[in-house]
Motif scaffolding. Sequence first.
Motif, PDB file in Angstrom:
ATOM      1  N   GLU A 171       0.861  -1.189   0.000  1.00  0.00           N
ATOM      2  CA  GLU A 171       0.000   0.000   0.000  1.00  0.00           C
ATOM      3  C   GLU A 171       0.893   1.234   0.000  1.00  0.00           C
ATOM      4  O   GLU A 171       1.490   1.561   1.023  1.00  0.00           O
ATOM      5  CB  GLU A 171      -0.900   0.015   1.249  1.00  0.00           C
ATOM      6  N   ASN A 201       0.541   4.291   0.346  1.00  0.00           N
ATOM      7  CA  ASN A 201      -0.185   5.442   0.883  1.00  0.00           C
ATOM      8  C   ASN A 201      -0.382   5.221   2.379  1.00  0.00           C
ATOM      9  O   ASN A 201       0.114   4.248   2.924  1.00  0.00           O
ATOM     10  CB  ASN A 201      -1.538   5.570   0.164  1.00  0.00           C
ATOM     11  N   HIS A 202      -1.109   6.109   3.003  1.00  0.00           N
ATOM     12  CA  HIS A 202      -1.439   5.958   4.423  1.00  0.00           C
ATOM     13  C   HIS A 202      -2.952   5.845   4.591  1.00  0.00           C
ATOM     14  O   HIS A 202      -3.542   6.457   5.479  1.00  0.00           O
ATOM     15  CB  HIS A 202      -0.865   7.114   5.254  1.00  0.00           C
ATOM     16  N   SER A 203      -3.561   5.044   3.745  1.00  0.00           N
ATOM     17  CA  SER A 203      -5.007   4.823   3.766  1.00  0.00           C
ATOM     18  C   SER A 203      -5.394   3.928   4.948  1.00  0.00           C
ATOM     19  O   SER A 203      -4.530   3.318   5.592  1.00  0.00           O
ATOM     20  CB  SER A 203      -5.436   4.139   2.466  1.00  0.00           C
ATOM     21  N   PRO A 204      -6.673   3.816   5.240  1.00  0.00           N
ATOM     22  CA  PRO A 204      -7.104   2.875   6.280  1.00  0.00           C
ATOM     23  C   PRO A 204      -6.616   1.442   6.011  1.00  0.00           C
ATOM     24  O   PRO A 204      -6.251   0.735   6.958  1.00  0.00           O
ATOM     25  CB  PRO A 204      -8.628   2.962   6.234  1.00  0.00           C
ATOM     26  N   ARG A 205      -6.565   1.035   4.746  1.00  0.00           N
ATOM     27  CA  ARG A 205      -6.059  -0.298   4.410  1.00  0.00           C
ATOM     28  C   ARG A 205      -4.591  -0.449   4.821  1.00  0.00           C
ATOM     29  O   ARG A 205      -4.174  -1.499   5.299  1.00  0.00           O
ATOM     30  CB  ARG A 205      -6.212  -0.582   2.907  1.00  0.00           C
ATOM     31  N   TRP A 258      -3.013   1.171   7.294  1.00  0.00           N
ATOM     32  CA  TRP A 258      -2.912   1.083   8.753  1.00  0.00           C
ATOM     33  C   TRP A 258      -3.439  -0.255   9.283  1.00  0.00           C
ATOM     34  O   TRP A 258      -2.923  -0.776  10.273  1.00  0.00           O
ATOM     35  CB  TRP A 258      -3.598   2.272   9.422  1.00  0.00           C
TER      36      TRP A 258
END
Length: 117
Positions: free
Chosen positions: A85, A87-91, A93
Amino acid sequence: AVKKVVFAGIKKALTKEARAFLPRRLAYLAAQHGFSYERTRFGAPKGRWGSCSSRGTISLNVSLMALDPELIDYVIIHELCHTREMNHSPRFWTLVESCLPDYKDRRKHLKTKTPMA
């Protein structure tokens, strides 16, 4: 002038330790959690503990060697999660949490630290 010489000596020592320890720890944690990456780089970027490129190169700050082992592992896991991932998306984290259930505490503790420049 003395401060500059001392700082250079510390950076050299940290770099030596980082090159000896971090690749093994990165490989171990990647295998343990099923991640893969292309290569590892070392540096001392101001204000950044690590990064992951879109091509799978994980860069780690040699200043990590001055941290507690659980914070080193947090940074490594954080960057390994970026191989899936970017990015720092909910997925993202959720993935970090699946590897380190206490990541929030580690992250909070890491924010009190600053990499050497």
